[in-house]
Scaffold this active site. Sequence first.
Site, mmCIF file in Angstrom:
data_model
loop_
_atom_site.group_PDB
_atom_site.id
_atom_site.type_symbol
_atom_site.label_atom_id
_atom_site.label_comp_id
_atom_site.label_asym_id
_atom_site.label_seq_id
_atom_site.Cartn_x
_atom_site.Cartn_y
_atom_site.Cartn_z
ATOM 1 N N ASP A 66 -5.354 -3.251 11.640
ATOM 2 C CA ASP A 66 -4.051 -2.781 11.152
ATOM 3 C C ASP A 66 -4.196 -1.712 10.078
ATOM 4 O O ASP A 66 -5.297 -1.444 9.567
ATOM 5 C CB ASP A 66 -3.204 -3.968 10.638
ATOM 6 C CG ASP A 66 -4.005 -4.941 9.785
ATOM 7 O OD1 ASP A 66 -5.094 -4.574 9.312
ATOM 8 O OD2 ASP A 66 -3.544 -6.076 9.590
ATOM 9 N N ASN A 134 1.793 -16.826 5.992
ATOM 10 C CA ASN A 134 2.820 -17.270 6.951
ATOM 11 C C ASN A 134 2.253 -17.382 8.369
ATOM 12 O O ASN A 134 2.996 -17.403 9.336
ATOM 13 C CB ASN A 134 4.015 -16.307 6.930
ATOM 14 C CG ASN A 134 3.612 -14.863 7.246
ATOM 15 O OD1 ASN A 134 2.484 -14.613 7.645
ATOM 16 N ND2 ASN A 134 4.539 -13.932 7.072
ATOM 17 N N HIS A 136 0.294 -15.174 9.833
ATOM 18 C CA HIS A 136 0.126 -13.934 10.584
ATOM 19 C C HIS A 136 -1.351 -13.624 10.845
ATOM 20 O O HIS A 136 -2.231 -14.063 10.126
ATOM 21 C CB HIS A 136 0.865 -12.746 9.948
ATOM 22 C CG HIS A 136 0.296 -12.172 8.684
ATOM 23 N ND1 HIS A 136 1.088 -11.822 7.613
ATOM 24 C CD2 HIS A 136 -0.963 -11.841 8.318
ATOM 25 C CE1 HIS A 136 0.329 -11.299 6.664
ATOM 26 N NE2 HIS A 136 -0.909 -11.307 7.061
ATOM 27 N N GLU A 141 3.614 -10.485 12.255
ATOM 28 C CA GLU A 141 4.408 -11.438 11.479
ATOM 29 C C GLU A 141 5.049 -12.486 12.404
ATOM 30 O O GLU A 141 5.127 -12.272 13.624
ATOM 31 C CB GLU A 141 5.510 -10.672 10.735
ATOM 32 C CG GLU A 141 4.987 -9.681 9.691
ATOM 33 C CD GLU A 141 4.528 -10.345 8.397
ATOM 34 O OE1 GLU A 141 4.022 -11.480 8.433
ATOM 35 O OE2 GLU A 141 4.663 -9.701 7.338
HETATM 36 C C1 GLP Z 1 -3.241 -9.121 5.234
HETATM 37 C C2 GLP Z 1 -3.928 -8.383 6.408
HETATM 38 C C3 GLP Z 1 -4.536 -9.346 7.366
HETATM 39 C C4 GLP Z 1 -5.325 -10.361 6.550
HETATM 40 C C5 GLP Z 1 -4.366 -11.248 5.821
HETATM 41 C C6 GLP Z 1 -5.016 -12.161 4.804
HETATM 42 O O1 GLP Z 1 -1.902 -8.881 5.132
HETATM 43 N N1 GLP Z 1 -3.094 -7.496 7.130
HETATM 44 O O2 GLP Z 1 -5.357 -8.667 8.314
HETATM 45 O O3 GLP Z 1 -6.101 -11.157 7.387
HETATM 46 O O4 GLP Z 1 -3.287 -10.525 5.281
HETATM 47 O O5 GLP Z 1 -5.419 -11.458 3.670
HETATM 48 P P1 GLP Z 1 -6.454 -12.050 2.625
HETATM 49 O O6 GLP Z 1 -7.769 -12.107 3.352
HETATM 50 O O7 GLP Z 1 -6.494 -11.079 1.499
HETATM 51 O O8 GLP Z 1 -5.984 -13.409 2.259
#
Ligand code: GLP
Length: 239
Positions: A66, A134, A136, A141
């Site tokens: 992403d 959440n 995702h 989402e």
């Molecule tokens: C973000 C990214 C995801 C990631 C997730 C968790 O929004 N877009 O690809 O896996 O949220 O993030 P973190 O590893 O900082 O907890």
Amino acid sequence: MRIVVTTEDEIAQLAAERYTELLLRKPNAVLGLATGSTPLRLYEELAKKCAAHELSFRFARTYNLDEYADLPPEHPQSYRGFMDRHLFSKIDIDPGNTHVPNGIDRSDTALANYDTMIEHAGGIDLQLLGLGLNGHIGFNEPGTPFGSRTHVVRLSESTRHANARFFDRPESVPKEAVSLGIRSVMNARSILLFALGEQKAEPLRAAIYGPVTELLPASVLQLHPDVTIYADREAAELL
Ligand code: GLP
């Protein structure tokens, strides 16, 4: 689905071994990569192994999950910048073989082209995923159709809030992003999902034991034939 519960350090080491095995077997493997704080230790470990000539990314191709809308690659919070800083500049990969969705050109053609590029590369061999609070995956989402391909996402307030820690001001978190779709993720031959910290305990429990529902995107992984979940003890507390 295999579930491995151990420390963050050991998760990084075990997962790095998966990359080593894959790249030895298939030097031009297609890697689906993720951002966020979760994969950072793994990226350090990969860089270390690469410096020690235990693995090589010379022929590997990478596709990130992403990218934020409207952040140019040189913006420190763009996911392109993140990947360059934390991984690509530290391994022997050809920069031309690294791909991050284009958050600026969000035309239908550019979106479809990302999926087409992955297909032409032969599909993703190993997809790395983190887990949003959440549920995702990527930036898909809750409510994202399981059949989705690369698409523009309107970020939920909870996601923007969770990611505000990386920005100078909460209002600076982009409202939109481009994300590989759920179908594109599910097309990967193998998937690694990392979950670290107590905040991930509930979404991880729901993803593994809850109903398979578009309301919790990670629950779709129950339908994939080759998923390994790596969780630390805090994230695994409700399993
Ligand atoms: C973000 C990214 C995801 C990631 C997730 C968790 O929004 N877009 O690809 O896996 O949220 O993030 P973190 O590893 O900082 O907890």
